[in-house]
Design a protein around this motif. Structure first.
Motif, mmCIF file in Angstrom:
data_model
loop_
_atom_site.group_PDB
_atom_site.id
_atom_site.type_symbol
_atom_site.label_atom_id
_atom_site.label_comp_id
_atom_site.label_asym_id
_atom_site.label_seq_id
_atom_site.Cartn_x
_atom_site.Cartn_y
_atom_site.Cartn_z
ATOM 1 N N ASP A 19 8.901 1.957 -32.974
ATOM 2 C CA ASP A 19 9.361 3.092 -33.772
ATOM 3 C C ASP A 19 10.768 2.697 -34.228
ATOM 4 O O ASP A 19 11.755 2.963 -33.521
ATOM 5 C CB ASP A 19 9.389 4.384 -32.947
ATOM 6 N N PRO A 20 10.879 2.003 -35.371
ATOM 7 C CA PRO A 20 12.167 1.443 -35.777
ATOM 8 C C PRO A 20 13.302 2.464 -35.846
ATOM 9 O O PRO A 20 14.408 2.178 -35.368
ATOM 10 C CB PRO A 20 11.884 0.841 -37.157
ATOM 11 N N ASP A 21 13.073 3.639 -36.404
ATOM 12 C CA ASP A 21 14.153 4.618 -36.520
ATOM 13 C C ASP A 21 14.647 5.067 -35.152
ATOM 14 O O ASP A 21 15.851 5.187 -34.922
ATOM 15 C CB ASP A 21 13.720 5.819 -37.359
ATOM 16 N N GLN A 22 13.726 5.289 -34.230
ATOM 17 C CA GLN A 22 14.120 5.702 -32.880
ATOM 18 C C GLN A 22 14.895 4.591 -32.183
ATOM 19 O O GLN A 22 15.907 4.842 -31.530
ATOM 20 C CB GLN A 22 12.863 6.105 -32.088
ATOM 21 N N ILE A 23 14.455 3.357 -32.339
ATOM 22 C CA ILE A 23 15.146 2.223 -31.718
ATOM 23 C C ILE A 23 16.533 2.045 -32.324
ATOM 24 O O ILE A 23 17.517 1.880 -31.602
ATOM 25 C CB ILE A 23 14.303 0.936 -31.834
ATOM 26 N N LEU A 24 16.643 2.114 -33.642
ATOM 27 C CA LEU A 24 17.949 1.967 -34.286
ATOM 28 C C LEU A 24 18.909 3.066 -33.849
ATOM 29 O O LEU A 24 20.098 2.808 -33.629
ATOM 30 C CB LEU A 24 17.797 1.946 -35.805
ATOM 31 N N GLU A 25 18.398 4.271 -33.691
ATOM 32 C CA GLU A 25 19.221 5.385 -33.213
ATOM 33 C C GLU A 25 19.764 5.078 -31.814
ATOM 34 O O GLU A 25 20.956 5.217 -31.551
ATOM 35 C CB GLU A 25 18.407 6.674 -33.211
ATOM 36 N N GLN A 26 18.875 4.662 -30.918
ATOM 37 C CA GLN A 26 19.297 4.355 -29.550
ATOM 38 C C GLN A 26 20.260 3.180 -29.497
ATOM 39 O O GLN A 26 21.146 3.143 -28.643
ATOM 40 C CB GLN A 26 18.084 4.072 -28.655
ATOM 41 N N MET A 27 20.107 2.241 -30.415
ATOM 42 C CA MET A 27 20.950 1.050 -30.432
ATOM 43 C C MET A 27 22.315 1.334 -31.069
ATOM 44 O O MET A 27 23.154 0.444 -31.141
ATOM 45 C CB MET A 27 20.253 -0.090 -31.181
ATOM 46 N N ASP A 107 30.096 -5.981 -38.247
ATOM 47 C CA ASP A 107 30.208 -4.948 -37.211
ATOM 48 C C ASP A 107 29.100 -5.042 -36.167
ATOM 49 O O ASP A 107 29.298 -4.676 -35.015
ATOM 50 C CB ASP A 107 30.091 -3.545 -37.830
ATOM 51 N N TYR A 108 27.904 -5.471 -36.600
ATOM 52 C CA TYR A 108 26.730 -5.385 -35.721
ATOM 53 C C TYR A 108 25.772 -6.514 -36.078
ATOM 54 O O TYR A 108 25.527 -6.790 -37.257
ATOM 55 C CB TYR A 108 26.037 -4.040 -35.929
ATOM 56 N N ILE A 109 25.227 -7.142 -35.045
ATOM 57 C CA ILE A 109 24.178 -8.156 -35.219
ATOM 58 C C ILE A 109 22.997 -7.758 -34.354
ATOM 59 O O ILE A 109 23.163 -7.438 -33.174
ATOM 60 C CB ILE A 109 24.673 -9.563 -34.837
ATOM 61 N N THR A 110 21.814 -7.755 -34.956
ATOM 62 C CA THR A 110 20.606 -7.469 -34.185
ATOM 63 C C THR A 110 19.916 -8.783 -33.829
ATOM 64 O O THR A 110 19.730 -9.653 -34.669
ATOM 65 C CB THR A 110 19.624 -6.564 -34.953
ATOM 66 N N LEU A 111 19.555 -8.886 -32.574
ATOM 67 C CA LEU A 111 18.797 -10.021 -32.043
ATOM 68 C C LEU A 111 17.548 -9.426 -31.401
ATOM 69 O O LEU A 111 17.449 -9.300 -30.188
ATOM 70 C CB LEU A 111 19.645 -10.787 -31.022
ATOM 71 N N PHE A 112 16.609 -9.038 -32.240
ATOM 72 C CA PHE A 112 15.430 -8.305 -31.791
ATOM 73 C C PHE A 112 14.256 -9.251 -31.618
ATOM 74 O O PHE A 112 13.828 -9.910 -32.564
ATOM 75 C CB PHE A 112 15.077 -7.202 -32.793
ATOM 76 N N ASN A 113 13.740 -9.312 -30.403
ATOM 77 C CA ASN A 113 12.575 -10.136 -30.064
ATOM 78 C C ASN A 113 12.780 -11.603 -30.424
ATOM 79 O O ASN A 113 11.869 -12.256 -30.910
ATOM 80 C CB ASN A 113 11.309 -9.592 -30.753
ATOM 81 N N ILE A 114 13.971 -12.116 -30.141
ATOM 82 C CA ILE A 114 14.264 -13.486 -30.551
ATOM 83 C C ILE A 114 14.890 -14.346 -29.453
ATOM 84 O O ILE A 114 14.919 -15.563 -29.552
ATOM 85 C CB ILE A 114 15.160 -13.463 -31.816
ATOM 86 N N LEU A 115 15.350 -13.746 -28.376
ATOM 87 C CA LEU A 115 16.073 -14.521 -27.357
ATOM 88 C C LEU A 115 15.171 -15.303 -26.398
ATOM 89 O O LEU A 115 15.632 -15.780 -25.367
ATOM 90 C CB LEU A 115 17.054 -13.631 -26.592
ATOM 91 N N HIS A 116 13.924 -15.493 -26.782
ATOM 92 C CA HIS A 116 13.060 -16.431 -26.062
ATOM 93 C C HIS A 116 13.175 -17.821 -26.707
ATOM 94 O O HIS A 116 12.453 -18.739 -26.346
ATOM 95 C CB HIS A 116 11.607 -15.951 -26.061
ATOM 96 N N CYS A 117 14.119 -17.958 -27.628
ATOM 97 C CA CYS A 117 14.322 -19.213 -28.338
ATOM 98 C C CYS A 117 14.767 -20.324 -27.379
ATOM 99 O O CYS A 117 15.099 -20.066 -26.227
ATOM 100 C CB CYS A 117 15.345 -19.026 -29.467
ATOM 101 N N GLU A 118 14.794 -21.533 -27.890
ATOM 102 C CA GLU A 118 15.127 -22.685 -27.065
ATOM 103 C C GLU A 118 16.565 -22.654 -26.561
ATOM 104 O O GLU A 118 16.859 -23.131 -25.472
ATOM 105 C CB GLU A 118 14.893 -23.990 -27.849
ATOM 106 N N LYS A 119 17.489 -22.106 -27.348
ATOM 107 C CA LYS A 119 18.911 -22.102 -26.984
ATOM 108 C C LYS A 119 19.493 -20.701 -27.165
ATOM 109 O O LYS A 119 20.290 -20.456 -28.072
ATOM 110 C CB LYS A 119 19.666 -23.116 -27.833
ATOM 111 N N PRO A 120 19.117 -19.766 -26.300
ATOM 112 C CA PRO A 120 19.589 -18.389 -26.464
ATOM 113 C C PRO A 120 21.107 -18.243 -26.330
ATOM 114 O O PRO A 120 21.714 -17.434 -27.031
ATOM 115 C CB PRO A 120 18.860 -17.626 -25.356
#
Length: 191
Positions: A19-27, A107-120
């Motif tokens: 639920d993108p809007d709910q997640i963005l609100e919480q973030m 001001d803000y950087i989103t790292l959504f579902n990406i920190l499973h990368c090789e070099k987090p």
């Protein structure tokens, strides 16, 4: 660089996980943000709604030209003039030149579902270096356990591991929460 296990499912299936809007609100993504970068913007699941919430520019970056085009099409259809798109990499060594002009203004950087990368840790350090002195990084990821999607458990980071990496990159944890049914969220700020 394309990250391991980073293939995107069909967009209709992808949309059922969030639920993108709910997640963005919480973030904490709202009018107080002038410049936001969405790393690995994909279909624009979060980029497009974020562009409607913030006061300035929403920049989507993705290594896949097809994902960039999908975002461009959505932004045009919705007359969003504050969306900029970069086809490129976020790593410090390969950072897209067009992001360099935003160093220290983000001001803000989103790292959504990406920190499973090789070099987090390197990715978090790149994010840290782009953020202004009061900047924040928002992370969401798949919960550890049985989910209908997400990277294999061997490479799926826990909230604790992400917090450890973020601390090493120079961040401090500001907030954490559950994002049912499949995700958790963490918000970090520069120390």
């Amino acid at each position: 660089m394309k990250y391991r296990e980073s293939g995107m499912p069909d967009e209709q299936l992808w949309k059922t996980f969030f639920d993108p809007d709910q997640i963005l609100e919480q973030m904490g993504i709202g009018r107080n943000i002038n410049t936001l970068i969405d790393v690995g913007c994909g279909y624009g699941t979060f980029l497009i709604p974020a562009a409607k919430r913030i006061s300035g520019q929403a920049i989507g970056i993705d290594i896949d030209p097809e994902m960039i085009e999908a975002c461009r099409t959505k932004a045009l259809k919705q007359n969003l003039e504050n969306v900029a798109l970069v086809c490129g990499d976020m790593s410090a060594a390969n950072r897209a030149e067009s992001l360099e002009r935003h160093t220290e203004t983000v001001d803000y950087i989103t790292l959504f579902n990406i920190l499973h990368c090789e070099k987090p840790l390197a990715l978090l350090r790149s994010a840290y270096n782009l953020l202004n002195s009061k900047g924040r990084a928002g992370v969401i990821h798949w919960k550890y356990g049985d989910t209908p999607r997400g990277p294999s458990l061997e490479i799926r980071p826990t909230p604790e591991k992400i917090s450890e990496w973020a601390e090493e990159a120079g961040f401090s944890l500001l907030d954490s929460f559950d994002l049912p049914p499949y995700h958790f969220g963490l918000v970090f700020e520069k120390k």
